[in-house]
Design a protein around this motif. Structure first.
Motif, PDB file in Angstrom:
ATOM      1  N   ARG A 201       9.961  -7.359 -10.593  1.00  0.00           N
ATOM      2  CA  ARG A 201       9.493  -6.178 -10.926  1.00  0.00           C
ATOM      3  C   ARG A 201       9.137  -5.342  -9.965  1.00  0.00           C
ATOM      4  NH1 ARG A 201       4.062  -6.744 -12.242  1.00  0.00           N
ATOM      5  NH2 ARG A 201       5.010  -9.302 -12.258  1.00  0.00           N
ATOM      6  N   PRO A 202       9.809  -4.278  -9.601  1.00  0.00           N
ATOM      7  CA  PRO A 202       8.644  -3.278  -7.935  1.00  0.00           C
ATOM      8  C   PRO A 202       7.663  -3.390  -7.525  1.00  0.00           C
ATOM      9  CG  PRO A 202       9.327  -1.663 -10.170  1.00  0.00           C
ATOM     10  CD  PRO A 202       9.266  -2.960 -10.561  1.00  0.00           C
ATOM     11  N   SER A 203       7.905  -4.832  -8.118  1.00  0.00           N
ATOM     12  CA  SER A 203       5.628  -4.557  -7.210  1.00  0.00           C
ATOM     13  C   SER A 203       5.803  -5.054  -6.247  1.00  0.00           C
ATOM     14  CB  SER A 203       4.664  -5.755  -7.983  1.00  0.00           C
ATOM     15  OG  SER A 203       5.139  -5.401 -10.084  1.00  0.00           O
ATOM     16  N   PRO A 204       4.487  -4.744  -4.840  1.00  0.00           N
ATOM     17  CA  PRO A 204       4.025  -4.993  -3.863  1.00  0.00           C
ATOM     18  C   PRO A 204       4.178  -7.034  -3.918  1.00  0.00           C
ATOM     19  CG  PRO A 204       2.996  -3.325  -4.025  1.00  0.00           C
ATOM     20  CD  PRO A 204       3.305  -3.122  -5.576  1.00  0.00           C
ATOM     21  N   GLN A 205       3.492  -7.231  -4.774  1.00  0.00           N
ATOM     22  CA  GLN A 205       3.558  -9.070  -4.819  1.00  0.00           C
ATOM     23  C   GLN A 205       4.472  -9.450  -4.514  1.00  0.00           C
ATOM     24  OE1 GLN A 205       2.383  -7.265  -7.091  1.00  0.00           O
ATOM     25  NE2 GLN A 205       1.821  -8.084  -8.810  1.00  0.00           N
ATOM     26  N   LYS A 206       5.864  -9.241  -5.080  1.00  0.00           N
ATOM     27  CA  LYS A 206       6.597  -9.840  -5.230  1.00  0.00           C
ATOM     28  C   LYS A 206       7.565  -9.364  -3.515  1.00  0.00           C
ATOM     29  CE  LYS A 206       6.471 -10.998  -9.950  1.00  0.00           C
ATOM     30  NZ  LYS A 206       6.165 -12.188 -10.005  1.00  0.00           N
ATOM     31  N   TRP A 207       7.133  -8.504  -2.328  1.00  0.00           N
ATOM     32  CA  TRP A 207       8.144  -8.556  -1.760  1.00  0.00           C
ATOM     33  C   TRP A 207       7.269  -9.087  -0.352  1.00  0.00           C
ATOM     34  CZ3 TRP A 207      12.537  -7.777  -1.177  1.00  0.00           C
ATOM     35  CH2 TRP A 207      14.141  -7.410  -2.004  1.00  0.00           C
ATOM     36  N   PRO A 208       8.158  -9.438   0.432  1.00  0.00           N
ATOM     37  CA  PRO A 208       7.174  -9.636   2.190  1.00  0.00           C
ATOM     38  C   PRO A 208       6.578  -8.260   2.125  1.00  0.00           C
ATOM     39  CG  PRO A 208       9.127 -10.590   2.163  1.00  0.00           C
ATOM     40  CD  PRO A 208       9.603  -9.910   0.530  1.00  0.00           C
ATOM     41  N   THR A 209       5.682  -8.824   3.409  1.00  0.00           N
ATOM     42  CA  THR A 209       5.367  -8.249   4.040  1.00  0.00           C
ATOM     43  C   THR A 209       5.822  -7.533   5.396  1.00  0.00           C
ATOM     44  OG1 THR A 209       2.811  -9.221   4.268  1.00  0.00           O
ATOM     45  CG2 THR A 209       2.968  -7.853   2.301  1.00  0.00           C
ATOM     46  N   ASP A 210       6.478  -8.242   6.396  1.00  0.00           N
ATOM     47  CA  ASP A 210       6.706  -8.278   7.233  1.00  0.00           C
ATOM     48  C   ASP A 210       8.398  -8.095   7.745  1.00  0.00           C
ATOM     49  OD1 ASP A 210       8.114  -9.658  10.199  1.00  0.00           O
ATOM     50  OD2 ASP A 210       6.764 -11.151  10.007  1.00  0.00           O
ATOM     51  N   SER A 211       8.505  -6.844   8.383  1.00  0.00           N
ATOM     52  CA  SER A 211       9.487  -6.699   8.161  1.00  0.00           C
ATOM     53  C   SER A 211      11.069  -7.809   8.790  1.00  0.00           C
ATOM     54  CB  SER A 211       9.705  -4.999   9.230  1.00  0.00           C
ATOM     55  OG  SER A 211       9.625  -5.383  10.591  1.00  0.00           O
ATOM     56  N   LYS A 212      10.209  -8.346   9.904  1.00  0.00           N
ATOM     57  CA  LYS A 212      11.017  -9.841   9.918  1.00  0.00           C
ATOM     58  C   LYS A 212      11.894 -10.943   9.227  1.00  0.00           C
ATOM     59  CE  LYS A 212       9.836  -9.189  14.940  1.00  0.00           C
ATOM     60  NZ  LYS A 212       9.039 -10.205  16.462  1.00  0.00           N
ATOM     61  N   VAL A 213      10.912 -10.268   8.219  1.00  0.00           N
ATOM     62  CA  VAL A 213      11.568 -11.902   6.911  1.00  0.00           C
ATOM     63  C   VAL A 213      12.228 -10.739   6.179  1.00  0.00           C
ATOM     64  CG1 VAL A 213      10.368 -13.059   5.272  1.00  0.00           C
ATOM     65  CG2 VAL A 213       8.707 -12.565   7.207  1.00  0.00           C
ATOM     66  N   ILE A 214      12.194  -9.692   5.871  1.00  0.00           N
ATOM     67  CA  ILE A 214      12.795  -8.939   4.238  1.00  0.00           C
ATOM     68  C   ILE A 214      14.449  -9.287   5.417  1.00  0.00           C
ATOM     69  CG2 ILE A 214      13.493  -6.789   4.245  1.00  0.00           C
ATOM     70  CD1 ILE A 214      10.511  -6.438   3.731  1.00  0.00           C
ATOM     71  N   GLU A 215      14.558  -8.230   6.630  1.00  0.00           N
ATOM     72  CA  GLU A 215      15.888  -8.917   7.183  1.00  0.00           C
ATOM     73  C   GLU A 215      16.068  -9.666   7.325  1.00  0.00           C
ATOM     74  OE1 GLU A 215      17.597  -6.604  11.445  1.00  0.00           O
ATOM     75  OE2 GLU A 215      16.068  -6.724  10.940  1.00  0.00           O
ATOM     76  N   ALA A 216      15.567 -11.502   8.098  1.00  0.00           N
ATOM     77  CA  ALA A 216      16.326 -11.929   7.965  1.00  0.00           C
ATOM     78  C   ALA A 216      16.821 -12.756   6.884  1.00  0.00           C
ATOM     79  CB  ALA A 216      15.413 -13.242   8.814  1.00  0.00           C
TER      80      ALA A 216
END
Length: 756
Positions: A201-216
């Motif tokens: 689901r597109p909920s904020p808790q389902k995604w990392p909050t650190d841009s470096k984590v997302i990119e890695a």
């Protein structure tokens, strides 16, 4: 407390496994229930379902299609009404549902109760969804046996262990899956680069909050193809944009199995504060044959079935396996074996057998209780049962000493219809006995005033055709009239339903009133006005902006009363009491923002522009739960208020920014809140522009048709200076609360019904 006494149920209300939940859940909870039903059918256990309207869904939704299909096919029986049920075991999914809606349960006799803890009791924002001690007490009272608490996984076990009073199971109640149904053969790579994906689901808790984590984990540089199912708005909140190289598919636009078949790797990393209760999406990925790359904290749950890595290690893991097909296939085979052993149907068979023993006989499928076979009745019968489910019915009885008042509301964009009926009901007592029937899923709020109620899903919520839904509506209202024998029936809505004349013909004794608010858009729904002939009386709740009514109601017949609000001014808390009750700072300047949708950080949208303007003025922001539902989560410096009716606490706020629907408009002005109105132009019939324009032209409030930060800041600044003086002029155009006059007309109509 003594357990509820349960009469002996009829043979047709007996099953092996009774599953109790909110059957509308769109995701993992309902999908897991559907898998368990299939596993129970496979083993030979019979399954029953009881639906409760829980607190976790704020928007109108139908019953989950997977659950609906099980009922339609006869694999599960949906129990309706208040007759007793007997089951060998009751499985409750999500404690918050039982805590919120125990009164919706029929009498149930059982030997075992399992409370499946789908999630921790407190979420990452600190909001408590349930109290284990309270849920445990409710279970003992309603079912008469001590429940067993079964966390859905190790992380939830750790979160709830200290709160569960007793009966914590030794093993987790893990989700199960039909591995063969999900498995996909992958003889070769999907592309010349690794294809990495995830779905949730597109909920904020389902995604990392650190841009470096997302990119890695989900690279932007083209080194891998990244596919996302379920939307990625939280990523845009973190990065300020969505990577152009990603392929993003909205939630619900593709079957997860079809999506997983397009991937080489599944990688799932989420908010650092989020306790992922189980991760059904992970289980589906592994069952499909994908290597799942996960944070190390998932190891206690999935063991050898997954690959565990810190975010910075993910690119190396992907490169290594993409360069060694043999190693990739070994990991996929290991995952398949582990998933089958721990999460296959056999695991569910084993845990049920330990509770209730093996099935006595193979269940006969294709039959739905109480109304014959699915083949005979088809989807209409199914939807009729679904629609009947949330009846908070009183036992069938003779007519009460007080004449009954049946109040029926349609399902508008907000709660206006339902709230107006509550205003009538409060003032019709004690002479009349109110009972509510509503198409709004919010109907449960009437219980806080002690009223009984039942929920009738709208045509949109059920997915039924218009003709079939009108048949259903007719049946439900006829049933209520038969049970309650009301002296008066009130319908509040702008589109009286076709079943009303049929009900009246079958039950001619009751008197009917149409509560028809004004301010319809010019030229819209003119044909509906003629339906006044269906009713004994038409009540026209007043409008402060009556002079600006240009629609068909402006000249239509009806008994006009003053603008109707649920509360009167003397019922509001003072400023200090209201702020304490809402947990708000005592000395700050506070604004209530109640627009219903929009991204709080997107200044191109009216919600974001208003918030930016308020922050520029140094005003703290309060939003209702509706706005949080739209935003996904509260932002820093934003206060969330969860209360009904919020109008009781209006004196907590220095000003408000609101749409100009009937309720909001009249409550804010009558109760003296300086307001900037932003009319909703997307309503089908309600002329919010006319209301807001009237208030602006008369100097009672400000309005904006098109919103920018600068324009909003200018008007809000003026409200901070002159708002109290502006809103003080409302008294000159307010005839007073029309609810009392409306209630008087209802009592008179009931007296006429009594005289025949």
């Amino acid at each position: 407390m003594e357990p509820v006494r349960t009469p002996t149920p009829s043979a047709r209300r007996q099953v092996d496994v009774l599953m109790v939940s909110d059957l509308r859940f769109p995701g993992g909870t309902s999908h897991s229930m559907a898998e368990e039903i299939t596993a129970q059918v496979q083993a030979g256990w019979s399954t029953g379902l009881v639906h409760l309207n829980g607190p976790l869904l704020s928007r109108v939704r139908p019953v989950n299609p997977r659950i609906r299909e099980h009922v339609r096919s006869g694999r599960a029986r949906l129990f309706l009404g208040d007759r007793p049920i007997q089951a060998k075991v009751v499985v409750v999914r999500h404690p918050a549902v039982l805590q919120a809606a125990p009164d919706q349960l029929p009498p149930i006799k059982t030997e075992h109760v399992v409370l499946v803890a789908n999630a921790p009791s407190i979420d990452i924002d600190g909001h408590r969804h349930y109290r284990p001690v309270m849920v445990d007490r409710i279970a003992r009272q309603r079912f008469g046996v001590a429940p067993v608490w079964a966390p859905i996984g190790p992380l939830v076990r750790k979160a709830v262990a200290s709160e569960v009073p007793s009966g914590l199971s030794e093993q987790d109640w893990v989700n199960i899956i039909d591995v063969d149904a999900w498995h996909v053969d992958r003889p070769a790579w999907q592309s010349d680069r690794p294809v990495i994906g995830r779905h949730s689901r597109p909920s904020p808790q389902k995604w990392p909050t650190d841009s470096k984590v997302i990119e890695a984990v989900y690279p932007f540089d083209g080194s891998a193809v990244v596919k996302i199912l379920g939307g990625a708005d939280p990523v845009a909140d973190v990065l300020g944009y969505l990577p152009h190289s990603w392929q993003v598919i909205p939630f619900g636009d593709m079957d997860p199995g079809e999506f997983l078949a397009q991937l080489d790797f599944f990688a799932y990393y989420h908010h650092p504060a989020w306790v992922e209760a189980f991760g059904r999406n992970i289980l589906e990925a592994m069952a499909s044959g994908l290597p799942a790359i996960l944070p190390p904290h998932f190891r206690p749950l999935f063991g050898d079935a997954a690959i565990y890595a810190e975010p910075a290690e993910v690119p190396a893991v992907v490169r290594r396996l993409y360069g060694d097909r043999s190693a990739y296939e070994q990991i996929a085979a290991r995952a398949d074996s582990a998933v089958r052993a721990r999460f296959g149907y056999e695991a569910h068979h084993d845990r049920l057998s330990k509770l209730i023993g093996p099935p006595e006989t193979v269940a006969e499928h294709g039959t739905v209780a109480e109304h014959g076979t699915v083949a005979q009745h088809g989807m209409v019968a199914l939807q009729r049962r679904v629609a009947q489910q949330s009846k908070a019915m009183s036992p069938r009885r003779a007519a009460p000493a007080r004449p009954a008042l049946l109040l029926i509301s349609s399902n508008g964009a907000g709660m206006g219809h339902l709230t107006r009926l509550m205003a009538y009901a409060r003032r019709a007592e004690p002479d009349l006995a109110p009972h509510f029937m509503s198409l709004s899923q919010a109907v449960g709020v009437v219980a806080q005033y002690g009223y009984s109620f039942e929920y009738v899903p709208s045509a949109g919520a059920t997915g039924m055709s218009s003709r079939r839904w009108h048949d259903l509506f007719t049946e439900r209202v006829s049933d209520a009239v038969t049970r309650l024998r009301p002296a008066v029936v009130v319908f509040d809505g702008t589109w009286p339903y076709e079943g009303i004349p049929r009900v009246r013909e079958a039950h001619p004794d009751a008197r009917w009133m149409w509560s028809r608010r004004g301010m319809w858009r010019r030229g819209k729904s003119v044909e509906q006005i003629a339906k006044a002939a269906w009713f004994d009386a038409v009540l026209a709740p007043g409008e402060l902006a009556e002079a600006y009514d240009r629609g068909p109601t402006s000249k239509a017949d009806g008994s006009r009363v003053g603008p109707v609000t649920l509360l009167d001014p003397h019922e509001l808390d003072d400023r200090d009491t209201a702020r304490r009750a809402l947990g708000l700072p005592p000395d700050s300047r506070l604004a209530l923002v109640a627009l219903g949708a929009g991204n709080i950080n997107d200044t191109s949208h009216q919600t974001g522009a208003v918030v930016a303007a308020l922050r520029r003025l140094g005003v703290e922001i309060c939003v209702t739960q509706t706005e949080i539902d739209a935003l996904g989560r509260a932002q820093a410096g934003v206060h969330v208020v969860r209360e009904f009716p919020i109008s009781r606490r209006f004196r907590a706020f220095d000003l408000a920014v609101s749409a100009s629907g009937y309720n909001s408009f009249h409550e804010l002005l009558r109760f003296g809140v300086p307001t900037l109105f932003l009319p909703n132009h997307d309503t089908a019939l309600d002329d919010q522009q006319g209301r807001a324009q009237f208030a602006s032209d008369r100097g009672l409030a400000h309005m904006l048709g098109r919103v920018s930060v600068d324009a909003a800041a200018a008007r809000l600044s003026d409200l901070l200076k002159r708002g109290q003086a502006m809103v003080a002029n409302v008294a000159s155009v307010d005839r007073g609360n029309g609810a009392a006059s409306a209630a008087l007309q209802l009592r008179e109509l009931a007296a006429r019904a009594g005289r025949g």
